[in-house]
Design a protein around this motif. Structure first.
Motif, PDB file in Angstrom:
ATOM      1  N   HIS A 102       0.537  -1.094   3.188  1.00 24.31           N
ATOM      2  CA  HIS A 102      -0.301  -0.591   4.270  1.00 24.31           C
ATOM      3  C   HIS A 102      -0.316   0.926   4.461  1.00 24.31           C
ATOM      4  CE1 HIS A 102      -1.385  -4.615   5.009  1.00 24.31           C
ATOM      5  NE2 HIS A 102      -0.205  -4.990   5.454  1.00 24.31           N
ATOM      6  N   PRO A 103       0.759   1.667   4.177  1.00 23.33           N
ATOM      7  CA  PRO A 103       0.606   3.121   4.225  1.00 23.33           C
ATOM      8  C   PRO A 103      -0.428   3.635   3.213  1.00 23.33           C
ATOM      9  CG  PRO A 103       2.914   2.538   4.357  1.00 23.33           C
ATOM     10  CD  PRO A 103       2.179   1.277   4.010  1.00 23.33           C
ATOM     11  N   ALA A 104      -0.578   2.918   2.110  1.00 22.23           N
ATOM     12  CA  ALA A 104      -1.556   3.316   1.095  1.00 22.23           C
ATOM     13  C   ALA A 104      -2.976   2.921   1.505  1.00 22.23           C
ATOM     14  CB  ALA A 104      -1.204   2.689  -0.251  1.00 22.23           C
ATOM     15  N   LEU A 105      -3.174   1.665   1.834  1.00 17.09           N
ATOM     16  CA  LEU A 105      -4.538   1.192   2.087  1.00 17.09           C
ATOM     17  C   LEU A 105      -5.084   1.617   3.442  1.00 17.09           C
ATOM     18  CD1 LEU A 105      -3.722  -0.623  -0.408  1.00 17.09           C
ATOM     19  CD2 LEU A 105      -5.451  -2.207   0.446  1.00 17.09           C
ATOM     20  N   SER A 106      -4.204   1.871   4.396  1.00 14.77           N
ATOM     21  CA  SER A 106      -4.710   2.331   5.692  1.00 14.77           C
ATOM     22  C   SER A 106      -5.105   3.794   5.653  1.00 14.77           C
ATOM     23  CB  SER A 106      -3.659   2.115   6.788  1.00 14.77           C
ATOM     24  OG  SER A 106      -2.545   2.970   6.605  1.00 14.77           O
TER      25      SER A 106
ATOM     26  N   TYR B 218       9.082  -6.231   2.804  1.00 12.72           N
ATOM     27  CA  TYR B 218       8.834  -5.420   1.611  1.00 12.72           C
ATOM     28  C   TYR B 218       7.341  -5.149   1.408  1.00 12.72           C
ATOM     29  CZ  TYR B 218       8.474  -4.233  -3.362  1.00 12.72           C
ATOM     30  OH  TYR B 218       8.156  -3.634  -4.558  1.00 12.72           O
ATOM     31  N   HIS B 219       6.536  -6.206   1.365  1.00 14.16           N
ATOM     32  CA  HIS B 219       5.138  -6.049   0.959  1.00 14.16           C
ATOM     33  C   HIS B 219       4.310  -5.254   1.966  1.00 14.16           C
ATOM     34  CE1 HIS B 219       6.080  -9.759  -1.562  1.00 14.16           C
ATOM     35  NE2 HIS B 219       5.801  -8.799  -2.428  1.00 14.16           N
ATOM     36  N   GLU B 220       4.546  -5.465   3.257  1.00 10.02           N
ATOM     37  CA  GLU B 220       3.783  -4.692   4.246  1.00 10.02           C
ATOM     38  C   GLU B 220       4.066  -3.197   4.121  1.00 10.02           C
ATOM     39  OE1 GLU B 220       4.419  -6.062   8.207  1.00 10.02           O
ATOM     40  OE2 GLU B 220       3.512  -8.040   7.842  1.00 10.02           O
TER      41      GLU B 220
ATOM     42  N   ILE C 241       6.212  -6.235  10.312  1.00 12.25           N
ATOM     43  CA  ILE C 241       6.961  -4.980  10.308  1.00 12.25           C
ATOM     44  C   ILE C 241       6.048  -3.780  10.532  1.00 12.25           C
ATOM     45  CG2 ILE C 241       8.451  -3.452   8.942  1.00 12.25           C
ATOM     46  CD1 ILE C 241       9.794  -6.082   9.764  1.00 12.25           C
ATOM     47  N   TRP C 242       4.976  -3.692   9.752  1.00 12.87           N
ATOM     48  CA  TRP C 242       4.175  -2.473   9.714  1.00 12.87           C
ATOM     49  C   TRP C 242       3.301  -2.302  10.949  1.00 12.87           C
ATOM     50  CZ3 TRP C 242      -0.965  -1.172   9.898  1.00 12.87           C
ATOM     51  CH2 TRP C 242      -1.276   0.153   9.553  1.00 12.87           C
TER      52      TRP C 242
END
Length: 286
Positions: free
Chosen positions: A72-76, A66-68, A264-265
């Protein structure tokens, strides 16, 4: 509902529309805070797990699913990530993923229920990890709706809504006024992220969230993945930005810095997740 009152039973279930989703284990905590019922169990399959108002929130061996995907799509992809806001996220998992980026200088976590934080720190310490001791994290026991309403314009590089289902204390986090405030407090090049429920178990809510975010932001798209302990196991997260879809374009330096430790990410997984919209959802959104 969940059935922790029955101490002879080792199964704990979330019930949704004639289907139940359960884990086997032993109860550790079952308390009521000012806002909601908080239950923590020690499950046989996924480690210690958290329920709020009888709905699964996270577990030690599921939280990365869930958390990844939320973080990560936002912060990357955001132009800058110096200053961020998390609304909800009292288990600490979202904060932990955000603080993996060295570029983050200040992170506000706004959680309405302090008891969720305290119990998570005590019983689920691996989910928040070192985030709780990180000086960049500022914990604010506040109503997230009021916080965003009174925040200044363009003060955050990313805003992440890590809420429970749209009921109880989280209900107001899924309305137009709140989302517009989230847009207002984002800096140019910033990214908004929100968990957008299961397209199988909560289809109407899922579609309503995407439509609302698309109405407010110039660009908005969901990704699809899986959190096996959640209703149906099929979950979604929606991202939005202005100017261009920054969330579609991860910065290679950030990807290289964190991807090796992700479960996952990855940038490859993210690309596929954005392209994984089922035909029936695509038709419904048109």
């Amino acid at each position: 509902m969940c059935t922790p009152e029955n101490q002879t039973s080792t199964w704990f279930d979330e019930y949704q529309k004639g289907v139940r989703y359960g884990l086997e284990g032993q109860i550790l905590v079952d308390e009521k805070s000012k806002y909601q019922r908080i239950t923590i169990i020690d499950s046989k399959r996924y480690g210690k797990a958290l329920l709020l108002d009888n709905c699964w929130m996270t577990a030690e061996q599921q939280e990365k699913h869930y958390h990844e995907c939320l973080v990560h799509p936002a912060l990357s992809g955001a132009l800058e990530i110096k200053r961020g806001l998390i609304v909800g996220g009292g288990d600490g998992g979202t904060a932990k993923e955000c603080l993996r980026y060295k570029e983050v200088e200040h992170l506000d976590l706004v959680e309405i229920d302090e008891h969720v934080i305290k119990l998570s720190q005590k019983y689920l310490p691996t989910i928040g990890g070192n985030a709780w001791q990180d000086p960049r994290l500022q914990i604010n026991i506040e109503d997230g709706i009021k916080w965003t309403k009174h925040a200044g314009n363009e003060v955050y590089d990313f805003v992440i809504i890590d809420s429970s289902d749209p009921k109880g204390p989280a209900k107001g986090l899924f309305n137009e006024t709140f989302i517009r405030d989230c847009k207002r407090i984002l800096r140019p090049g910033g990214i908004f992220a929100i968990q957008s429920e299961s397209p199988e178990s909560f289809l109407k809510i899922h579609l309503d969230i995407i439509r609302l975010v698309k109405k407010i932001f110039q660009f908005a798209d969901p990704i699809y993945g899986w959190v096996p302990m959640y209703p149906s196991g099929w979950w979604s997260w929606t991202f939005a930005s202005m100017g261009k879809p920054h969330y579609l374009h991860p910065h290679s330096k950030r990807v290289n810095a964190i991807s090796q430790d992700c479960i996952i990410w990855s940038s490859k997984w993210q690309k596929g997740a954005f392209e994984a919209m089922p035909a029936f959802i695509e038709r419904a959104l048109k």
